[in-house]
Every structure is written in C-alpha cells, then in structure tokens.
Design a protein around this motif. Structure first.
Motif, PDB file in Angstrom:
ATOM      1  N   ALA A  22     -47.897  41.386  10.639  1.00  0.00           N
ATOM      2  CA  ALA A  22     -48.560  40.891   9.432  1.00  0.00           C
ATOM      3  C   ALA A  22     -47.819  39.702   8.862  1.00  0.00           C
ATOM      4  O   ALA A  22     -46.585  39.635   8.911  1.00  0.00           O
ATOM      5  CB  ALA A  22     -48.638  41.999   8.392  1.00  0.00           C
ATOM      6  N   SER A  23     -48.568  38.784   8.328  1.00  0.00           N
ATOM      7  CA  SER A  23     -47.987  37.659   7.580  1.00  0.00           C
ATOM      8  C   SER A  23     -48.850  37.424   6.353  1.00  0.00           C
ATOM      9  O   SER A  23     -50.056  37.642   6.369  1.00  0.00           O
ATOM     10  CB  SER A  23     -47.925  36.401   8.445  1.00  0.00           C
ATOM     11  N   GLY A  24     -48.199  37.039   5.282  1.00  0.00           N
ATOM     12  CA  GLY A  24     -48.920  36.801   4.042  1.00  0.00           C
ATOM     13  C   GLY A  24     -49.087  38.031   3.180  1.00  0.00           C
ATOM     14  O   GLY A  24     -49.585  37.945   2.058  1.00  0.00           O
ATOM     15  N   PHE A  25     -48.700  39.174   3.687  1.00  0.00           N
ATOM     16  CA  PHE A  25     -48.685  40.392   2.892  1.00  0.00           C
ATOM     17  C   PHE A  25     -47.665  41.351   3.502  1.00  0.00           C
ATOM     18  O   PHE A  25     -47.220  41.172   4.629  1.00  0.00           O
ATOM     19  CB  PHE A  25     -50.074  41.041   2.812  1.00  0.00           C
ATOM     20  N   THR A  26     -47.316  42.366   2.738  1.00  0.00           N
ATOM     21  CA  THR A  26     -46.318  43.334   3.182  1.00  0.00           C
ATOM     22  C   THR A  26     -47.024  44.536   3.790  1.00  0.00           C
ATOM     23  O   THR A  26     -47.696  45.299   3.100  1.00  0.00           O
ATOM     24  CB  THR A  26     -45.455  43.782   1.992  1.00  0.00           C
TER      25      THR A  26
END
Length: 126
Positions: A22-26
């Motif tokens: 994932a990128s842009g969120f956890t």
C-alpha cells in the motif's frame, strides 16, 4: 494505491508468494483482501486478513495451501501459495476493506471493500 507483485508462471505443485503493498495510506488500519478472476469466470474471494486482530479467512479450495500474513511495518500483505494447481490460474487482486473479513461474519467476500489493486497474473502450467 495498492500494488500487487509476485505473480508469474509456475509448474503444478509449485509455490509463489504474492505481495500487496500500500502507498498513500496505512494498511494497518484496514483489512486486506485477496481475490482472483480466472478467464471466463467470475471474481471470487480467496483470502482476507483483518486489521485489529489479524483473523484470517480462506476460500475452502485454498485452505491448507495458501497463507495470508501482514507486515504493517512494510505496509505490505503477503499471500503465500503452495501446492498450486491449474485451477489456481487467475489474475490475483488485493483490495482494501473496512476492517472485517465478510465471510467471518457470514457476509459477502467483498464486504466493506472500497479500493482495488490492478492485479498480478498467476499461471500454473507444465
């Protein structure tokens, strides 16, 4: 963004490990779900891992062969696939959910899913 990797061509009985990063969120705040779609078939849920308790769910046909795990430090969820057979050939997608695996609550496998990756192709063939 969700990015799957690790797909490829493998012989029957072989193994692959898929990654969903994932990128842009956890990712730790979400359940992560794995789906697959074989040519000419409907999409089906394969596995899921919840976020708060890391409970997991597996489709019956992959139980004992697939293992889902998460490394929240790396923002990544893995799907370890062993003893693969031709029926496992499909595009595999990971997706973000609201925290729960639907089938653990007798709900649809896409319950709470709101964001999808673009998929990675797994081909099992000799």
């Amino acid at each position: 963004q969700l990015a799957e990797s690790g797909g490829g061509l493998v012989q029957p009985g072989g193994s692959l490990r898929l990654s969903c990063t994932a990128s842009g969120f956890t990712s730790a705040y979400y359940s992560i779900h794995w789906f697959r779609q074989a040519p000419g078939k409907e999409r089906e849920g394969v596995s899921c891992i919840q976020n708060m308790d890391s409970k997991t769910w597996y489709k019956d046909s992959v139980k004992g062969r697939f293992t889902v795990s998460r490394d929240d430090g790396r923002n990544t969820v893995y799907l370890e696939m062993n003893n693969l057979n031709a029926e496992d050939t499909a595009v595999y997608y990971c997706a973000r959910g609201g925290g729960h695996c639907g089938p653990l609550l007798d709900l649809p496998d896409d319950y709470g899913v709101d964001y999808w990756g673009r998929g990675t192709l797994v081909t099992v063939s000799s």
